[in-house]
Design a protein around this motif. Structure first.
Motif, short mmCIF file in Angstrom:
data_model
loop_
_atom_site.label_atom_id
_atom_site.label_comp_id
_atom_site.label_asym_id
_atom_site.label_seq_id
_atom_site.Cartn_x
_atom_site.Cartn_y
_atom_site.Cartn_z
N GLU A 120 -112.07 -3.68 48.36
CA GLU A 120 -112.55 -4.43 49.55
C GLU A 120 -113.12 -6.06 48.66
O GLU A 120 -112.52 -6.61 49.31
CB GLU A 120 -114.04 -3.93 48.84
CG GLU A 120 -114.23 -2.33 50.65
CD GLU A 120 -114.30 -1.80 50.32
OE1 GLU A 120 -114.63 -2.27 48.25
OE2 GLU A 120 -114.23 -0.26 50.56
N LEU A 121 -113.29 -5.97 47.59
CA LEU A 121 -113.46 -7.54 46.96
C LEU A 121 -111.95 -8.69 46.31
O LEU A 121 -111.95 -9.59 46.67
CB LEU A 121 -113.88 -7.11 45.76
CG LEU A 121 -115.71 -7.50 45.77
CD1 LEU A 121 -115.90 -7.18 44.01
CD2 LEU A 121 -116.05 -8.07 46.41
N SER A 173 -110.13 -9.21 49.94
CA SER A 173 -110.86 -10.29 50.51
C SER A 173 -111.02 -11.47 49.92
O SER A 173 -110.46 -12.80 50.23
CB SER A 173 -112.30 -10.13 51.10
OG SER A 173 -113.57 -10.52 50.09
N LEU A 174 -110.90 -11.13 48.53
CA LEU A 174 -110.21 -12.60 47.24
C LEU A 174 -108.79 -13.22 47.42
O LEU A 174 -108.87 -13.78 47.17
CB LEU A 174 -110.58 -11.93 46.23
CG LEU A 174 -110.60 -12.89 44.83
CD1 LEU A 174 -112.07 -13.48 45.14
CD2 LEU A 174 -111.45 -12.18 43.53
N GLN A 178 -108.11 -13.75 52.58
CA GLN A 178 -109.80 -14.51 52.94
C GLN A 178 -109.92 -15.67 52.52
O GLN A 178 -110.70 -17.27 52.23
CB GLN A 178 -111.48 -14.00 53.74
CG GLN A 178 -111.70 -14.98 54.40
CD GLN A 178 -113.09 -14.34 54.50
OE1 GLN A 178 -113.20 -13.01 54.81
NE2 GLN A 178 -113.78 -15.32 55.92
N TYR A 179 -110.57 -15.50 50.91
CA TYR A 179 -111.00 -16.95 49.85
C TYR A 179 -109.82 -16.61 48.84
O TYR A 179 -109.90 -17.18 47.70
CB TYR A 179 -111.55 -16.14 49.34
CG TYR A 179 -112.96 -15.99 49.96
CD1 TYR A 179 -113.89 -16.62 49.42
CD2 TYR A 179 -113.39 -14.93 51.03
CE1 TYR A 179 -115.26 -16.98 50.87
CE2 TYR A 179 -114.69 -14.90 51.32
CZ TYR A 179 -115.32 -15.95 51.31
OH TYR A 179 -116.95 -15.61 52.45
N PHE A 206 -109.60 -19.05 45.50
CA PHE A 206 -109.39 -18.65 43.84
C PHE A 206 -108.29 -18.50 43.12
O PHE A 206 -108.39 -18.95 42.23
CB PHE A 206 -108.91 -16.94 44.73
CG PHE A 206 -108.44 -16.27 43.56
CD1 PHE A 206 -109.12 -15.35 42.34
CD2 PHE A 206 -106.96 -15.86 42.98
CE1 PHE A 206 -109.03 -14.71 41.65
CE2 PHE A 206 -106.34 -15.02 41.89
CZ PHE A 206 -107.26 -14.60 41.56
#
Lengths: 102, 166
Positions: free
Chosen positions: B130-131, B134-135, B138-139, B143
């Motif tokens: 999951e990390l 989204s890394l 969305q992020y 990053f």
């Protein structure tokens, strides 16, 4: 037994933040000052992971990853500056580094 | 069980953190800092942050501490010389520290009077999958910015620490 709530984790984070701040203010050895800075950044990470659990969402942990990355960059640069400083004046005591003082 | 684990590892973290600040020799401080990092990794596991716990062990207890110990070895930093402490700092600092700690902890406990309790294994949607998802979606921009930051830090550390060429 008394249940553990997010508040307990936040209180632990406050304790680590205050201990780290005390270390930055009190210690003269620059290596230990940098270690106290790591303590402060870890207190921030506890906060982020706790609120990630509180809201049942991963975003807090992603910010914690960014904080870890910045902490690594900060440690590498801080120790690099310390080595460069040591070449000019062989000491790590903060109050003996007075090269710019008249 | 997780209540016991929380209080055990929180106590270890606080005692080791105090030891970091109190010890006079930098190597003792560094070893205490490893204790803080390990205890915090267990607390992250209790909060459901598996990836953060592993990153804590690998990055902090592994990489950063090796860096610190290398620098202590290179600089040959011994015991700190005894300095004259000011009386104001001695008699105002420690009570002020505890007063601030009690006020802040009390405020936090009052701020969330009936927060749900933290149970181990309740929050499982923060694994590496999951990390990473989204890394990289969305992020993605933060990053990439962080990768540039790391590159600048590497170049800066090399430039700062190298020997001046004639």
């Amino acid at each position: 037994m008394h249940p553990v709530t997010p508040s307990h984790y936040l209180a632990l984070s406050v304790a680590l933040l205050l201990i780290g701040t005390a270390g930055v203010l009190v210690r003269r050895n620059l290596v230990i000052v940098l270690m106290s800075l790591e303590l402060i950044l870890n207190a921030v990470n506890i906060n982020l992971v706790t609120f990630s659990q509180y809201y049942q969402h991963t975003h807090g942990q992603i910010f914690a990853i960014f904080v870890i990355t910045v902490a690594v960059a900060e440690a590498a640069l801080g120790l690099g500056i310390l080595i460069a400083l040591f070449r000019n004046k062989p000491t790590v005591q903060a109050d003996e580094i007075d090269l710019l003082k008249w | 069980m997780d209540v016991f684990l929380f209080f055990l590892f929180a106590a270890i973290a606080v005692i080791c953190a105090v030891n970091v600040v109190v010890q006079t020799h930098p190597i003792s401080s560094a070893l205490s800092l490893v204790g803080v990092m390990g205890a915090l990794a267990v607390l992250y596991l209790l909060l459901g942050g598996e990836f953060i716990a592993m990153a804590q062990v690998i990055v902090y207890a592994g990489a950063i501490m090796v860096l610190f110990i290398f620098v202590i070895m290179l600089l040959n930093a011994g015991e700190e010389s005894k300095q004259s402490k000011s009386l104001v700092a001695q008699f105002l600092g420690i009570p002020g520290f505890f007063a601030l700690l009690v006020v802040l902890a009390f405020g936090i406990l009052r701020l969330f009077p009936n927060a749900p309790r933290v149970r181990f294994g309740e929050f499982t949607s923060a694994g590496a999958e999951e990390l990473g998802r989204s890394l990289f979606t969305q992020y993605l921009l933060p990053f990439e910015v962080v990768t540039v930051l790391i590159l600048i830090a590497i170049v800066g550390a090399i430039v700062l620490a190298r020997k001046e060429m004639d």
